[in-house]
Design a protein around this motif. Structure first.
Motif, PDB file in Angstrom:
ATOM      1  N   SER A 270      91.217 100.323  39.281  1.00 49.93           N
ATOM      2  CA  SER A 270      91.314 101.453  40.213  1.00 49.93           C
ATOM      3  C   SER A 270      91.632 101.024  41.634  1.00 49.93           C
ATOM      4  O   SER A 270      91.415 101.783  42.574  1.00 49.93           O
ATOM      5  N   GLY A 271      92.111  99.803  41.820  1.00 49.21           N
ATOM      6  CA  GLY A 271      92.397  99.360  43.181  1.00 49.21           C
ATOM      7  C   GLY A 271      93.459  98.284  43.189  1.00 49.21           C
ATOM      8  O   GLY A 271      94.206  98.103  42.231  1.00 49.21           O
ATOM      9  N   GLY A 272      93.518  97.550  44.265  1.00 48.39           N
ATOM     10  CA  GLY A 272      94.506  96.481  44.392  1.00 48.39           C
ATOM     11  C   GLY A 272      94.385  95.806  45.746  1.00 48.39           C
ATOM     12  O   GLY A 272      93.622  96.231  46.618  1.00 48.39           O
ATOM     13  N   VAL A 273      95.155  94.718  45.888  1.00 49.69           N
ATOM     14  CA  VAL A 273      95.156  93.929  47.122  1.00 49.69           C
ATOM     15  C   VAL A 273      96.611  93.721  47.544  1.00 49.69           C
ATOM     16  O   VAL A 273      97.489  93.477  46.700  1.00 49.69           O
ATOM     17  N   SER A 274      96.834  93.811  48.846  1.00 48.58           N
ATOM     18  CA  SER A 274      98.163  93.509  49.376  1.00 48.58           C
ATOM     19  C   SER A 274      98.035  92.526  50.532  1.00 48.58           C
ATOM     20  O   SER A 274      97.077  92.582  51.307  1.00 48.58           O
ATOM     21  N   GLU A 279     101.950  93.758  47.197  1.00 51.40           N
ATOM     22  CA  GLU A 279     100.872  93.766  46.201  1.00 51.40           C
ATOM     23  C   GLU A 279     100.824  92.402  45.499  1.00 51.40           C
ATOM     24  O   GLU A 279     101.869  91.823  45.170  1.00 51.40           O
ATOM     25  N   VAL A 280      99.603  91.937  45.254  1.00 52.24           N
ATOM     26  CA  VAL A 280      99.425  90.629  44.624  1.00 52.24           C
ATOM     27  C   VAL A 280      98.425  90.762  43.481  1.00 52.24           C
ATOM     28  O   VAL A 280      97.545  91.628  43.514  1.00 52.24           O
ATOM     29  N   PRO A 281      98.539  89.932  42.438  1.00 50.69           N
ATOM     30  CA  PRO A 281      97.546  89.933  41.358  1.00 50.69           C
ATOM     31  C   PRO A 281      96.175  89.509  41.897  1.00 50.69           C
ATOM     32  O   PRO A 281      96.077  88.753  42.864  1.00 50.69           O
ATOM     33  N   VAL A 282      95.129  90.005  41.204  1.00 50.14           N
ATOM     34  CA  VAL A 282      93.765  89.771  41.688  1.00 50.14           C
ATOM     35  C   VAL A 282      92.891  89.273  40.554  1.00 50.14           C
ATOM     36  O   VAL A 282      92.968  89.756  39.421  1.00 50.14           O
ATOM     37  N   ARG A 283      92.077  88.304  40.865  1.00 50.13           N
ATOM     38  CA  ARG A 283      90.957  87.917  40.020  1.00 50.13           C
ATOM     39  C   ARG A 283      89.692  88.138  40.845  1.00 50.13           C
ATOM     40  O   ARG A 283      89.704  87.962  42.064  1.00 50.13           O
ATOM     41  N   THR A 284      88.615  88.500  40.175  1.00 46.59           N
ATOM     42  CA  THR A 284      87.395  88.818  40.911  1.00 46.59           C
ATOM     43  C   THR A 284      86.200  88.043  40.392  1.00 46.59           C
ATOM     44  O   THR A 284      86.063  87.827  39.188  1.00 46.59           O
ATOM     45  N   VAL A 293      98.970  83.777  47.770  1.00 50.77           N
ATOM     46  CA  VAL A 293      99.830  84.238  48.863  1.00 50.77           C
ATOM     47  C   VAL A 293     101.264  84.400  48.338  1.00 50.77           C
ATOM     48  O   VAL A 293     101.831  83.458  47.753  1.00 50.77           O
ATOM     49  N   PRO A 294     101.870  85.568  48.525  1.00 48.27           N
ATOM     50  CA  PRO A 294     103.254  85.775  48.055  1.00 48.27           C
ATOM     51  C   PRO A 294     104.263  85.122  49.012  1.00 48.27           C
ATOM     52  O   PRO A 294     103.890  84.677  50.101  1.00 48.27           O
ATOM     53  N   PRO A 295     105.519  85.078  48.600  1.00 52.09           N
ATOM     54  CA  PRO A 295     106.550  84.517  49.503  1.00 52.09           C
ATOM     55  C   PRO A 295     106.714  85.395  50.735  1.00 52.09           C
ATOM     56  O   PRO A 295     107.066  86.578  50.645  1.00 52.09           O
ATOM     57  N   LEU A 296     106.363  84.869  51.867  1.00 54.57           N
ATOM     58  CA  LEU A 296     106.417  85.622  53.118  1.00 54.57           C
ATOM     59  C   LEU A 296     106.986  84.734  54.212  1.00 54.57           C
ATOM     60  O   LEU A 296     106.883  83.496  54.158  1.00 54.57           O
ATOM     61  N   ALA A 297     107.538  85.386  55.224  1.00 56.62           N
ATOM     62  CA  ALA A 297     108.015  84.643  56.391  1.00 56.62           C
ATOM     63  C   ALA A 297     106.824  84.139  57.181  1.00 56.62           C
ATOM     64  O   ALA A 297     105.736  84.735  57.137  1.00 56.62           O
ATOM     65  N   PRO A 298     106.983  83.056  57.894  1.00 59.39           N
ATOM     66  CA  PRO A 298     105.866  82.527  58.681  1.00 59.39           C
ATOM     67  C   PRO A 298     105.398  83.545  59.720  1.00 59.39           C
ATOM     68  O   PRO A 298     106.177  84.348  60.243  1.00 59.39           O
ATOM     69  N   GLY A 299     104.090  83.506  59.975  1.00 61.47           N
ATOM     70  CA  GLY A 299     103.511  84.392  60.982  1.00 61.47           C
ATOM     71  C   GLY A 299     102.228  85.021  60.490  1.00 61.47           C
ATOM     72  O   GLY A 299     101.851  84.896  59.306  1.00 61.47           O
ATOM     73  N   PRO A 300     101.505  85.705  61.418  1.00 62.98           N
ATOM     74  CA  PRO A 300     100.233  86.351  61.022  1.00 62.98           C
ATOM     75  C   PRO A 300     100.487  87.550  60.094  1.00 62.98           C
ATOM     76  O   PRO A 300     101.481  88.254  60.236  1.00 62.98           O
ATOM     77  N   VAL A 301      99.579  87.734  59.153  1.00 64.58           N
ATOM     78  CA  VAL A 301      99.727  88.829  58.189  1.00 64.58           C
ATOM     79  C   VAL A 301      98.394  89.561  58.046  1.00 64.58           C
ATOM     80  O   VAL A 301      97.321  89.004  58.291  1.00 64.58           O
ATOM     81  N   ASP A 302      98.517  90.833  57.646  1.00 63.73           N
ATOM     82  CA  ASP A 302      97.328  91.639  57.358  1.00 63.73           C
ATOM     83  C   ASP A 302      96.968  91.517  55.884  1.00 63.73           C
ATOM     84  O   ASP A 302      97.843  91.273  55.040  1.00 63.73           O
ATOM     85  N   GLU A 311      91.030 102.629  51.523  1.00 64.12           N
ATOM     86  CA  GLU A 311      91.647 101.329  51.795  1.00 64.12           C
ATOM     87  C   GLU A 311      91.022 100.735  53.051  1.00 64.12           C
ATOM     88  O   GLU A 311      90.840 101.433  54.053  1.00 64.12           O
ATOM     89  N   VAL A 312      90.668  99.466  52.978  1.00 60.31           N
ATOM     90  CA  VAL A 312      90.167  98.750  54.157  1.00 60.31           C
ATOM     91  C   VAL A 312      91.169  97.650  54.477  1.00 60.31           C
ATOM     92  O   VAL A 312      91.805  97.076  53.575  1.00 60.31           O
ATOM     93  N   ARG A 313      91.297  97.372  55.768  1.00 61.53           N
ATOM     94  CA  ARG A 313      92.331  96.436  56.208  1.00 61.53           C
ATOM     95  C   ARG A 313      91.748  95.473  57.240  1.00 61.53           C
ATOM     96  O   ARG A 313      90.951  95.874  58.097  1.00 61.53           O
TER      97      ARG A 313
END
Length: 338
Positions: A270-274, A279-284, A293-302, A311-313
């Motif tokens: 019923s949820g997810g993580v981004s 969106e990324v797979p989750v284990r708990t 961490v998915p393929p992203l450009a360098p820099g700060p991310v939320d 949703e909490v951020r």
């Protein structure tokens, strides 16, 4: 001309006074009008400047002339109705016994506070968990239903705590329950887990037991809590990237949640993580989520975590960096290519 009733009464009074004086003068009485025996004193009767002297009775006592009542009659009013006998042990001449002043004693009874709102924890997998049982108990009318579900929970401190709370809920409302069981469960659950709903349940059960100690035998009607601060302020407590606050694409990181109000296993359904909007797979593992961490450009991310409609951020949770040349591949954890 018509003569008023008052003038006729005055005339009668004057005539009576003249007759008394005449009787005294002519010797029909036993002495003179002034009481000094036989003599030749002349007594004149007539109007005076003041009010007429009231006539005297044969014993010489003065009596006031009868007054006219509002109904036109002269003299004391006639007694009507059935006389009421005096109370037993008293005579009609006894003075009435004053009634004791009523003593009003009002004591405001403070009703124990009940569970603060969750927020709600949907039971997405159909398996009862402490968070969803808490929701059953959030309305005191559901305490008996919750008591029937609690045995299906895992045998831990939360099960004992919720059982004690449901028992005290019924007992304080005079609907059964078991105060002795509530005392045992409150003691057994002390120092257990630290979830937000568990802390709230433990505090409320302690309040009910304290109320019962101060007011034994008193029943009150519990009411659902309205408004106020929720029991849980669900949030991302921190993101663990290994201590330096940076991570490269393909690296596993941990997301620690605080004040969760749902079963972490339900987050997979019923949820997810981004991360950085992806969106990324989750284990708990209980309150800690493990993601890559998915393929992203360098820099700060939320980092954002979603459950149901909430949703909490955590803004700028960490910084994505590129791997150093000839450095080991973090994703495979293998040696660098020569």
């Amino acid at each position: 001309m018509a003569v008023s009733l008052g003038m006729r009464i005055s005339g009668l009074l004057v005539a009576g006074a003249v007759a008394v004086a005449a009787a005294a003068f002519t010797g029909h009485g036993r002495g003179t009008a002034d009481g000094r025996g036989d003599g030749g004193t002349v007594v004149t009767a007539g109007p005076t400047a003041g009010a007429a002297r009231p006539p005297t009775d044969p014993a010489g006592n003065s009596s006031a002339p009868p007054k006219q009542r509002p109904d036109g009659h002269i003299g004391a009013p006639a007694v009507t109705g059935t006389p009421v006998p005096p109370p037993v042990g008293r005579t009609p001449s006894d003075p009435p016994t004053p009634s004791p002043s009523p003593s009003v004693s009002r004591k405001v009874l403070e009703v124990p506070g009940w569970l603060p709102p969750g927020p709600a924890s949907p039971d997405a997998d159909g398996v009862p968990d402490p968070a969803s049982v808490y929701d059953l108990l959030s309305d005191p009318a559901g305490c008996r239903a919750a008591l029937g579900v609690i045995p299906r929970l895992a045998a831990d401190g939360d099960r004992a705590l919720l059982r004690g709370l449901a028992s005290a809920c019924l007992a304080v409302q005079g609907e059964g329950g078991d105060w002795a069981q509530a005392v045992r469960d409150h003691a057994a659950s002390a120092g257990g887990g630290d979830s937000c709903k568990r802390r709230a349940a433990h505090a409320v059960l302690g309040g009910l037991l304290d109320f019962h100690r101060r007011q034994p035998g008193v029943s009150v009607r519990l009411k659902p809590a309205s408004g106020g601060t929720p029991a849980c302020g669900y949030r991302i407590a921190r993101v663990d990237t290994g201590g330096d606050g940076t991570a490269i694409p393909g690296e596993a990181i941990g997301i620690e949640l605080a004040d969760m109000y749902f079963d972490p296993a339900e987050l997979l359904r019923s949820g997810g993580v981004s991360i950085g909007g992806q969106e990324v797979p989750v284990r708990t593992d209980r309150g800690v989520l493990s993601v890559v961490v998915p393929p992203l450009a360098p820099g700060p991310v939320d980092v954002a975590v979603r459950y149901g409609g909430t949703e909490v951020r955590l803004p700028m949770a960490f910084t994505v960096v590129l791997p150093e040349p000839n450095a080991p591949d973090e994703a495979t954890d293998g040696p660098a290519t020569p």
